[in-house]
Design a protein around this motif. Structure first.
Motif, PDB file in Angstrom:
ATOM      1  N   MET A   1       0.790  -1.329  -0.105  1.00  0.00           N
ATOM      2  CA  MET A   1      -0.309  -0.286   0.107  1.00  0.00           C
ATOM      3  C   MET A   1       0.899   1.065  -0.865  1.00  0.00           C
ATOM      4  O   MET A   1       1.967   1.280   0.221  1.00  0.00           O
ATOM      5  N   THR A   2       0.259   1.981  -0.922  1.00  0.00           N
ATOM      6  CA  THR A   2       1.220   3.969  -0.410  1.00  0.00           C
ATOM      7  C   THR A   2       1.048   4.480   1.269  1.00  0.00           C
ATOM      8  O   THR A   2       0.203   3.708   1.607  1.00  0.00           O
ATOM      9  N   GLU A   3       1.969   5.032   0.979  1.00  0.00           N
ATOM     10  CA  GLU A   3       2.038   5.682   2.736  1.00  0.00           C
ATOM     11  C   GLU A   3       0.628   6.886   2.698  1.00  0.00           C
ATOM     12  O   GLU A   3      -0.115   6.529   3.701  1.00  0.00           O
ATOM     13  N   LYS A   4       0.036   7.207   1.556  1.00  0.00           N
ATOM     14  CA  LYS A   4      -1.126   7.631   1.898  1.00  0.00           C
ATOM     15  C   LYS A   4      -2.900   6.419   2.266  1.00  0.00           C
ATOM     16  O   LYS A   4      -3.228   6.936   3.044  1.00  0.00           O
ATOM     17  N   GLU A   5      -2.395   5.211   1.284  1.00  0.00           N
ATOM     18  CA  GLU A   5      -3.982   4.561   1.916  1.00  0.00           C
ATOM     19  C   GLU A   5      -3.353   3.885   2.998  1.00  0.00           C
ATOM     20  O   GLU A   5      -4.267   3.712   3.521  1.00  0.00           O
TER      21      GLU A   5
END
Length: 376
Positions: free
Chosen positions: A111-115
């Motif tokens: 997952m991305t940091e935002k997710e």
């Protein structure tokens, strides 16, 4: 394709084999789609409970996101009456989360940091809401009822579960709440269902996980009253890595490099051996009874059938079926090959298998047609 792309649409321009992340995110097409992977886990790996656990956790995540999105929408319309300070704090939490539209199709490591931040904020909000008494308390009777309704193992005669083919919204719409909304009780029931179906010792569909993981989940749900998605993160990541390591390579070999299931391969090796035995027997009869060469050409039939069947078994690929664009899901059940890269790969392998078949078949026919005959 970028693994972090939130779009659930298949990537038709992908010039490589798909990853497990993409299969679980429903970004692939037949014969390497989620439906095919489910059947493979059920019929070949005999470990479909692990995939069912993954799908139920993903559905639990979808329920949580749907619930929080509804709250966020109601907050944007207008904060309801009640505890003003709590409402303001909740509003700040909800407005800071964003839209929560990314799929739950992979482990936390992808997952991305935002997710990650959005999911962490969502879990924190659900924990705080539960601790404030807004959530449902522990309900063993309801949980065991859910457990009893799922108290069976999937077998090869069962139909695949329908829920894993649905979108997140459709999964959330299975709620018993009015107008297909998700109530806090639905999230609690979902978490307890996962615990009592897969994780408790002696559960009918118990999956084997490290004791530390199952103990922490049990403690969090039963004693701490948690039902947020972070409860299952460690188990979800463990199951993903296990499937990626132990099951997914075999799935790709079977579906991306071949188009037959084990039952079909067994039938082909039996047919091939019978045809080859018949071919050699007739060939020696023709030689020792001194049949003319134009009669011996009929050996082409049993040798072609035998070599074709044995090559199909050896390469796990029926070349004619592959060139026609079909792959076998279950015995004598076929589907169209829709994944472009897999179709191209299977066509190349099919031509190679046909070339090998023709070469061996020609050598056998030439040998037994032109060898001098001698009547005994």
């Amino acid at each position: 394709m970028d693994l972090h792309n939130p779009s659930p649409q298949p990537d038709l321009a992908r010039n490589r084999l798909p990853t497990l992340f993409e299969v679980l995110s429903r970004r692939t097409l037949a014969p390497v789609d989620l439906f095919a992977f489910y059947i493979y886990m059920r019929d070949q790996q005999r470990s479909v409970d692990y995939l069912d656990f993954w799908l139920d956790v993903a559905q639990h995540m979808s329920l949580c996101r749907h619930y929080v999105r509804e709250l966020r929408r109601s907050v944007m319309i207008g904060t309801p009456d009640g505890d003003k300070s709590a409402s303001k704090r909740s509003s700040a939490y909800l407005e800071g989360m964003g839209d929560l539209i990314h799929p739950a199709g992979g482990p936390s490591t992808l997952m991305t940091e935002k997710e990650k931040n959005q999911d962490a904020q969502m879990s924190a909000f659900l924990r705080e809401e539960g601790s404030n008494g807004n959530g449902m308390g522990h309900s063993p009777s309801a949980s065991f009822g859910s457990h009893a309704s799922n108290n069976h193992r999937s077998t090869s005669n069962d139909q695949p579960r329908p829920s894993f083919m649905n979108s997140a919204h459709e999964q959330a719409s299975d709620s018993n709440s009015p107008a297909h909304t998700v109530a806090r009780a639905d999230i609690r029931a979902s978490a307890e269902k996962i615990l009592y179906t897969y994780l408790l010792p002696g559960a009918e569909r118990e999956i084997i996980l490290p004791h530390a993981i199952t103990h922490e989940i049990t403690l969090s749900i039963e004693e701490r009253g948690r039902d947020d998605p972070e409860v299952f993160d460690a188990a979800k990541d463990y199951v993903f890595q296990a499937m990626e390591r132990d099951a997914f390579p075999g799935f790709l070999r079977m579906k991306a490099l071949g188009n037959l299931v084990p039952t079909s391969m067994i039938m082909r090796v039996i047919l091939g051996l019978i045809a080859m035995f018949a071919g050699f027997w007739v060939a020696f009869v023709f030689i020792f009874l001194d049949y003319p060469r134009h009669t011996r050409v009929w050996l082409l039939l049993p040798f072609t059938l035998g070599v074709y069947a044995l090559c199909s078994h050896q390469y796990r690929l029926d070349p004619i079926l592959a060139l026609a664009g079909f792959s076998e899901y279950t015995f004598m059940s076929f589907t169209k090959i829709r994944e472009p890269y897999v179709r191209k790969l299977l066509n190349k392998r099919a031509l190679m298998v046909l070339a090998v078949t023709i070469l061996i078949d020609t050598a056998l026919v030439v040998l037994f047609v032109f060898v001098p005959g001698k009547r005994l």
